[in-house]
Scaffold this active site. Structure first.
Site, short mmCIF file in Angstrom:
data_model
loop_
_atom_site.label_atom_id
_atom_site.label_comp_id
_atom_site.label_asym_id
_atom_site.label_seq_id
_atom_site.Cartn_x
_atom_site.Cartn_y
_atom_site.Cartn_z
N SER A 140 12.90 -3.16 -0.88
CA SER A 140 11.52 -3.65 -0.82
C SER A 140 11.29 -4.62 -1.97
O SER A 140 11.94 -4.50 -3.02
CB SER A 140 10.53 -2.49 -0.95
N TYR A 153 7.97 4.67 -5.78
CA TYR A 153 8.52 3.87 -4.68
C TYR A 153 9.28 2.66 -5.24
O TYR A 153 10.41 2.38 -4.84
CB TYR A 153 7.36 3.42 -3.78
N ALA A 154 8.64 1.94 -6.17
CA ALA A 154 9.27 0.74 -6.75
C ALA A 154 10.60 1.09 -7.42
O ALA A 154 11.60 0.39 -7.23
CB ALA A 154 8.33 0.08 -7.76
N LYS A 157 13.36 1.80 -4.90
CA LYS A 157 13.89 0.61 -4.25
C LYS A 157 14.70 -0.26 -5.22
O LYS A 157 15.66 -0.90 -4.83
CB LYS A 157 12.74 -0.20 -3.62
P1 NAD Z 1 7.89 3.91 9.25
O1 NAD Z 1 7.19 5.03 8.57
O2 NAD Z 1 7.19 3.12 10.31
O3 NAD Z 1 9.28 4.44 9.86
C1 NAD Z 1 10.19 5.16 9.06
C2 NAD Z 1 11.03 6.07 9.95
O4 NAD Z 1 11.92 6.80 9.10
C3 NAD Z 1 10.20 7.13 10.72
O5 NAD Z 1 10.62 7.18 12.06
C4 NAD Z 1 10.51 8.42 9.98
O6 NAD Z 1 10.47 9.57 10.80
C5 NAD Z 1 11.92 8.16 9.47
N1 NAD Z 1 12.26 9.00 8.32
C6 NAD Z 1 11.44 9.30 7.26
N2 NAD Z 1 12.08 10.14 6.42
C7 NAD Z 1 13.32 10.37 6.96
C8 NAD Z 1 14.42 11.17 6.57
N3 NAD Z 1 14.38 11.91 5.45
N4 NAD Z 1 15.53 11.20 7.35
C9 NAD Z 1 15.57 10.46 8.50
N5 NAD Z 1 14.54 9.69 8.93
C10 NAD Z 1 13.42 9.65 8.17
O7 NAD Z 1 8.36 2.94 8.06
P2 NAD Z 1 8.80 1.39 8.09
O8 NAD Z 1 7.68 0.57 7.63
O9 NAD Z 1 9.48 1.08 9.37
O10 NAD Z 1 9.86 1.39 6.89
C11 NAD Z 1 11.26 1.40 7.09
C12 NAD Z 1 11.94 1.04 5.77
O11 NAD Z 1 11.52 -0.25 5.34
C13 NAD Z 1 11.62 1.99 4.63
O12 NAD Z 1 12.77 2.19 3.83
C14 NAD Z 1 10.54 1.24 3.85
O13 NAD Z 1 10.51 1.62 2.50
C15 NAD Z 1 11.06 -0.18 4.01
N6 NAD Z 1 10.04 -1.21 3.79
C16 NAD Z 1 8.94 -1.31 4.62
C17 NAD Z 1 8.02 -2.30 4.37
C18 NAD Z 1 6.79 -2.48 5.20
O14 NAD Z 1 5.96 -3.30 4.81
N7 NAD Z 1 6.65 -1.79 6.32
C19 NAD Z 1 8.20 -3.19 3.30
C20 NAD Z 1 9.31 -3.06 2.50
C21 NAD Z 1 10.23 -2.07 2.77
#
Ligand code: NAD
Length: 248
Positions: A140, A153-154, A157
């Protein structure tokens, strides 16, 4: 299937593939000709996406070493080859530093940092045997810019970005390339509330493009890193972030 399938013949495992960015990556990988193994915490969540992309579902909590070992044993037994691992499963908890509890800290580190470590450690022997593989870690911008305000979180990542570099060192001699994607704010379930509240607005304001990204902006970067159209990138972090400059 896309006109020129860029992932034809490849098998990819996407953790947390049952929703958000992971589900979109599963769809894009499938469109590009890959066979997709969808991991998520709950089998039903993984199954829904696996069915959609004609792939297989694997339930496991990525922060649980026993469950991760079992998942990769199953991958080895049932599928043998695995070309791409996307460490995407991740969680966030909004909260300013004074309010972060020890339990919050541990939970975020367990899922966001230990999870990718355990999965990468397990996938290495499979990829070493093949003498090829790609690992893509979903980090991130918070890990690049120290922020904005969710310290746990920061830090998780930022750790994942460093982990990407170290695994790239281990992978190099085996033709295993390890890279990270550090997205800015992307519209998913994880950020919907944040975007509606004032917090997300501030983050969007800090981009040059003045809008949140879409899941496709991340999945296209993942296809690029997974495909053989580039073979010289490892240990790197690419950041689809709308031109983010965190100044607050
Ligand atoms: P989301 O919450 O929509 O989906 C995350 C998925 O991961 C869910 O289906 C959840 O059940 C699954 N999950 C959570 N904990 C788990 C575990 N312990 N084992 C297996 N599965 C697990 O989130 P997202 O926005 O799609 O984020 C996905 C990734 O992208 C994350 O790592 C997040 O930190 C990163 N990210 C997202 C954004 C954003 O703006 N959405 C920005 C930067 C980084």
């Amino acid at each position: 299937m896309a006109m020129q399938a860029r992932l034809a013949g490849k098998r990819a495992l996407i953790t947390g593939g049952g929703a958000g960015l992971g589900a979109q990556m599963a769809r894009r990988f499938h469109e590009e000709g890959a066979e997709v193994l969808v991991n998520d915490l709950r089998l039903e969540t993984a199954e829904a996406v696996a069915k959609e992309v004609g792939g297989s579902a694997l339930a496991a909590d990525v922060s649980d070493s026993g469950a991760v070992r079992e998942m990769f044993e199953r991958v080895g037994r049932e599928f043998g080859r695995l070309d791409v691992l996307v460490n995407n499963a991740g969680i966030n908890k909004q909260g300013f530093m004074p309010n972060v509890t020890e339990a919050d800290w541990d939970e975020i580190m367990d899922v966001n940092l230990k999870g990718p470590f355990l999965c990468s450690q397990e996938v290495f022997p499979i990829m070493e045997k093949q003498q090829s593989g790609r690992i893509i870690n979903i980090a991130s911008v918070s890990g690049l810019y120290g922020g904005p305000k969710t310290i746990h979180y920061a830090v998780s990542k930022a750790g994942l970005i460093t982990m990407t570099q170290v695994f790239a060192r281990y992978g190099a001699e085996h033709n295993i390339h390890v890279n990270a994607i550090a997205p800015g704010i992307i519209e998913t379930d994880l950020t919907r509330d944040e975007l509606r509240s004032g917090g997300g607005g501030v983050v969007v304001e800090m981009t040059l493009l003045k809008r949140p990204g879409q899941v496709e902006d991340v999945s296209s970067a993942a296809v690029f890193l997974a495909s053989d159209s580039q073979n010289y990138m490892t240990g790197q972090t690419i950041s689809p972030n709308g031109g983010s400059y965190f100044t607050r």
